[in-house]
Design an enzyme around this catalytic site. Structure first.
Site, PDB file in Angstrom:
ATOM      1  N   GLY A 195       0.908  -1.142  -0.052  1.00 14.96           N
ATOM      2  CA  GLY A 195      -0.059   0.033   0.047  1.00 14.96           C
ATOM      3  C   GLY A 195       0.752   1.427   0.056  1.00 14.96           C
ATOM      4  N   PRO A 196       0.177   2.300  -0.079  1.00 16.29           N
ATOM      5  CA  PRO A 196       1.040   3.706  -0.120  1.00 16.29           C
ATOM      6  C   PRO A 196       1.510   3.960   1.138  1.00 16.29           C
ATOM      7  CG  PRO A 196      -1.501   4.185  -0.135  1.00 16.29           C
ATOM      8  CD  PRO A 196      -1.320   2.385  -0.361  1.00 16.29           C
ATOM      9  N   PRO A 197       2.507   4.998   1.168  1.00 15.54           N
ATOM     10  CA  PRO A 197       3.059   5.388   2.519  1.00 15.54           C
ATOM     11  C   PRO A 197       2.092   6.031   3.388  1.00 15.54           C
ATOM     12  CG  PRO A 197       4.342   6.201   0.405  1.00 15.54           C
ATOM     13  CD  PRO A 197       3.110   5.758   0.128  1.00 15.54           C
ATOM     14  N   GLY A 198       2.463   5.531   4.786  1.00 13.53           N
ATOM     15  CA  GLY A 198       1.754   6.316   5.648  1.00 13.53           C
ATOM     16  C   GLY A 198       0.347   5.739   6.118  1.00 13.53           C
ATOM     17  N   VAL A 199       0.061   4.563   5.647  1.00 10.52           N
ATOM     18  CA  VAL A 199      -1.079   3.820   6.014  1.00 10.52           C
ATOM     19  C   VAL A 199      -0.784   2.900   7.336  1.00 10.52           C
ATOM     20  CG1 VAL A 199      -2.098   4.069   3.662  1.00 10.52           C
ATOM     21  CG2 VAL A 199      -0.706   1.941   4.307  1.00 10.52           C
ATOM     22  N   GLY A 200       0.155   2.839   7.736  1.00 14.60           N
ATOM     23  CA  GLY A 200       0.329   2.117   9.062  1.00 14.60           C
ATOM     24  C   GLY A 200       0.803   0.474   8.777  1.00 14.60           C
ATOM     25  N   LYS A 201       1.553   0.350   7.644  1.00 16.94           N
ATOM     26  CA  LYS A 201       2.094  -1.115   7.346  1.00 16.94           C
ATOM     27  C   LYS A 201       3.258  -1.588   8.305  1.00 16.94           C
ATOM     28  CE  LYS A 201       3.515  -0.200   3.383  1.00 16.94           C
ATOM     29  NZ  LYS A 201       3.107   1.238   3.128  1.00 16.94           N
ATOM     30  N   THR A 202       3.881  -0.623   8.847  1.00 20.56           N
ATOM     31  CA  THR A 202       5.221  -1.323   9.520  1.00 20.56           C
ATOM     32  C   THR A 202       4.518  -1.070  11.052  1.00 20.56           C
ATOM     33  OG1 THR A 202       6.969   0.057   8.165  1.00 20.56           O
ATOM     34  CG2 THR A 202       7.492  -0.404  10.428  1.00 20.56           C
ATOM     35  N   SER A 527      -5.078   2.798 -18.360  1.00 17.90           N
ATOM     36  CA  SER A 527      -6.451   3.231 -17.831  1.00 17.90           C
ATOM     37  C   SER A 527      -6.822   4.504 -17.960  1.00 17.90           C
ATOM     38  CB  SER A 527      -6.134   3.089 -16.072  1.00 17.90           C
ATOM     39  OG  SER A 527      -5.231   3.905 -15.368  1.00 17.90           O
ATOM     40  N   LYS A 570      -8.512   4.485  -6.614  1.00 10.93           N
ATOM     41  CA  LYS A 570      -9.127   5.531  -7.418  1.00 10.93           C
ATOM     42  C   LYS A 570     -10.392   6.199  -6.781  1.00 10.93           C
ATOM     43  CE  LYS A 570      -6.728   3.581 -11.510  1.00 10.93           C
ATOM     44  NZ  LYS A 570      -6.950   2.924 -12.853  1.00 10.93           N
TER      45      LYS A 570
END
Length: 636
Positions: A195-202, A527, A570
């Site tokens: 996912g994109p940066p800053g979504v809480g993966k780590t 797209s 999107k």
């Protein structure tokens, strides 16, 4: 002259000339003196060597005596080999590892103190003895409690929470039925959080470990280029170390930790090897129960480890490695989720950072919503956290300058005074005459970037026939696939434009220019095909594209709208940008199940199969349209 041989003496006696006899005697004497000098030098060197060896022998005997006394005082064995042998016998090691360890202990006992091999063996034995070969933490089988921990730490991210809950539920049932090990393997898991940066993966990795009652270790893979970082170095190299996986298990202190492989899509490759290829065995549930590190050279069971890999771009992960992981997409947060995260997580943390308490500064929910919607525009919450931090710093500074009193309440009106005007005003909030789609030839598309979804504008213009320009010009740093989409859109309109009632007769005589802002950002992908087709159709017909409409989909030469990826991201981007109507391919309708309900309620989503349907939905009615493009020399 006693040093002369019998032959030399006979030669002297037979020499009658006294002068010649004297010369021969002097020459023989010189040879004898030279031999004596060499003999004395050798004897001196030998004596010095013997003295040095005797001195070293005496010092070593004294050192051994000192070590013996210290060992007796501390209750330790006198011999280092005996010490390691006792440690190996006392350690809880698997049988194969125990045999290898005893073999190395025997080598250490035979090795001399001066041998460099002794240091390698001691380091290897220390590493093996520090690994928790048979220690495992007990999993927390309180499934509702684990779900509460995940919900308390993270808003949203339902897919990941469901997957961890499923894993724990299966582990609990296997434990209840005595199915701990099947075929030498345990029930580990390999998840890829993309996912994109800053979504809480780590940060999600720590929550998963706490919910499961396991140890947590983070392994940063960003920029790693050496294959030995994963598998370790051979022991013959100077400064050899085990790989990062073995070090992570040793650091965790158990054989079933949660290991977070951070930024797995940023792994590089060069002449030292490909670390992503070394990860194939580590992340394969069918193979990692016999993982063999180059440094250890004994099998290490990783089948009980829960591996969480994080990545921003799915396409950057090699396909063989991706095939071994279960991918969970994190597509960013909705505006409501951002407000919840800011209120429950970001604000308390930033209050502490700013030296404030909750009673001194408070935020209205409307202020947090405006921060999330207009001061930041991102899939994650990092910029939102920085914005909250900036507001709190301003409040603290104003208080110290006696320009504000605590407690301070931050509302919508206070935001502009504290941190200035918002930077991301939605297109729908602008004056109709100032919107990008206020002129024919501009259409709003949707795209996915490494930072999440975003809106993408496509602008088209026709050259004046008098200039003599012809052909298709493309600008905006477009990739090959996107350039092909533009050619397909133009070919469709040339061949089928009459069917959709567009004046396409003069296309062959006039140059066409397609531009996709921002020009400095590289763009690619199929797209934007329907967006380019709509922009050209708007230009030719003189009908503006509705400002509240955004679209995505690949277009074919026959006018079919084909499916694309990243529908959820999107739609989230369209919602953030203030769009109310979204056009997607019919075959992507199943992807709407992944979109949050509150987003779907705020959007009017139209699945379509043909370009004709797109134009009917996107273009303003013909009676309110501007003059067609063939009557207007220069359009948008």
């Amino acid at each position: 002259l006693p040093f002369l041989t019998a032959a030399q003496k006979r030669t002297l006696l037979t020499t009658l000339d006294p002068l010649e006899r004297l010369r021969q005697a002097v020459a023989a004497l010189r040879e004898h003196l030279a031999e004596q000098d060499v003999a004395e030098s050798i004897a001196k060197d030998v004596q010095e060597g013997v003295d040095r060896q005797q001195r070293e022998f005496l010092l070593r005997r004294q050192l051994d005596a000192v070590r013996k006394e210290l060992a007796e005082l501390n209750g330790e064995p006198e011999d280092e080999g005996e010490d390691y042998r006792a440690r190996v016998e006392a350690a809880d090691l698997p049988e194969e590892v125990r045999k290898a360890a005893f073999k190395e202990v025997e080598k250490l006992e035979r090795a001399s103190d001066q041998s460099p091999e002794g240091g390698w063996i001691r380091t290897w034995l220390d590493t093996v003895l520090e690994l928790p070969w048979n220690f495992r933490t007990e999993d927390a089988y309180d499934i509702p409690g684990a779900r509460e921990v995940l919900d308390a730490d993270h808003a949203g991210l339902q897919d990941v929470k469901e997957r961890i809950t499923e894993y724990l539920a299966v582990r609990k049932r296997r434990a209840e039925r005595g199915l701990g090990v099947v075929g030498g393997r345990r029930g580990g898991a390999v998840l890829a959080l993309v996912g994109p940066p800053g979504v809480g993966k780590t940060s999600l990795g720590e929550s998963v470990a706490r919910a499961m009652g396991r140890e947590f270790v983070r392994v940063a893979l960003g920029g790693v280029r050496d294959e030995a970082e994963i598998r370790g170095h051979r022991r013959t190299y100077v400064g050899a170390l085990p790989g990062r996986i073995v070090r992570a298990v040793k650091e965790a202190g158990s054989m079933n930790p949660v290991v977070l492989l951070d930024e797995v899509d940023k792994v590089g490759a060069d002449y030292r090897g490909d670390p992503s290829s070394a990860l194939l065995e580590v992340l394969d549930p069918a193979q990692n129960h016999t993982f063999r590190d180059h440094y250890l050279e004994v099998e290490l069971d990783l089948s009980d480890v829960v591996f969480l890999a994080t990545a921003n771009v799915l396409e950057a992960i090699p396909q063989p490695l991706l095939d071994r992981m279960e991918v969970v997409q994190l597509d960013g947060y909705t505006e409501d989720e951002k407000v919840t995260i800011a209120r429950d997580h970001l604000l308390p943390r930033q209050l502490e950072q700013a030296g404030l308490v909750a009673d001194e500064v408070g935020f209205d929910e409307s202020a947090l919503r405006k921060l999330a919607a207009e001061y930041t525009r991102e899939a994650g919450v990092r910029s939102l956290e920085r914005a909250v931090s900036r507001v709190l710093r301003k409040v603290a500074a104003e208080r110290e300058l006696d320009r504000a009193e605590l407690p301070y309440r931050v509302g919508v009106d206070e935001l502009r005074k504290l941190i200035g005007r918002p930077h991301h005003t939605p297109e729908s909030a602008q004056d109709p005459a100032e919107r990008r789609t206020a002129v024919p030839g501009v259409a709003t598309g949707l795209a996915v970037t490494g930072a999440g979804g975003d809106v993408l504008y496509v602008e088209a213009s026709l050259a004046d026939p008098e200039t003599g320009a012809s052909g298709l010009t493309l600008t905006g740093q477009l990739g090959d696939v996107m350039k092909e989409s533009a050619h397909i859109a133009l070919s469709y309109l040339r061949s089928r434009g009459v069917e959709v009632e567009l004046p396409v007769g003069d296309l062959k005589d006039r140059g066409i220019h397609l531009h996709v802002p921002a020009g400095a950002v590289p763009k690619d992908g199929p797209s934007a095909g329907v967006t380019m087709t709509t922009a050209l159709a708007s230009l030719l017909s003189g009908r503006q594209v509705r400002p509240d409409v955004a679209m995505t989909g690949e277009v074919s030469l026959t006018g079919r709208v084909l499916p694309i990826g990243g529908v959820k991201q999107k739609l989230l981007a369209a919602h953030r940008a203030g769009v109310t109507t979204v056009i997607i391919p019919q075959r992507n309708e199943a992807d709407l199940d992944d979109v949050p309900e509150e987003i779907l309620e705020g959007l009017d989503v139209h699945p379509v199969t043909e370009v004709r349907q797109v134009l009917e939905l996107a273009l303003t009615p013909a009676e309110s349209a501007a003059p067609p493009a063939h009557e207007v020399p220069v359009a948008a």
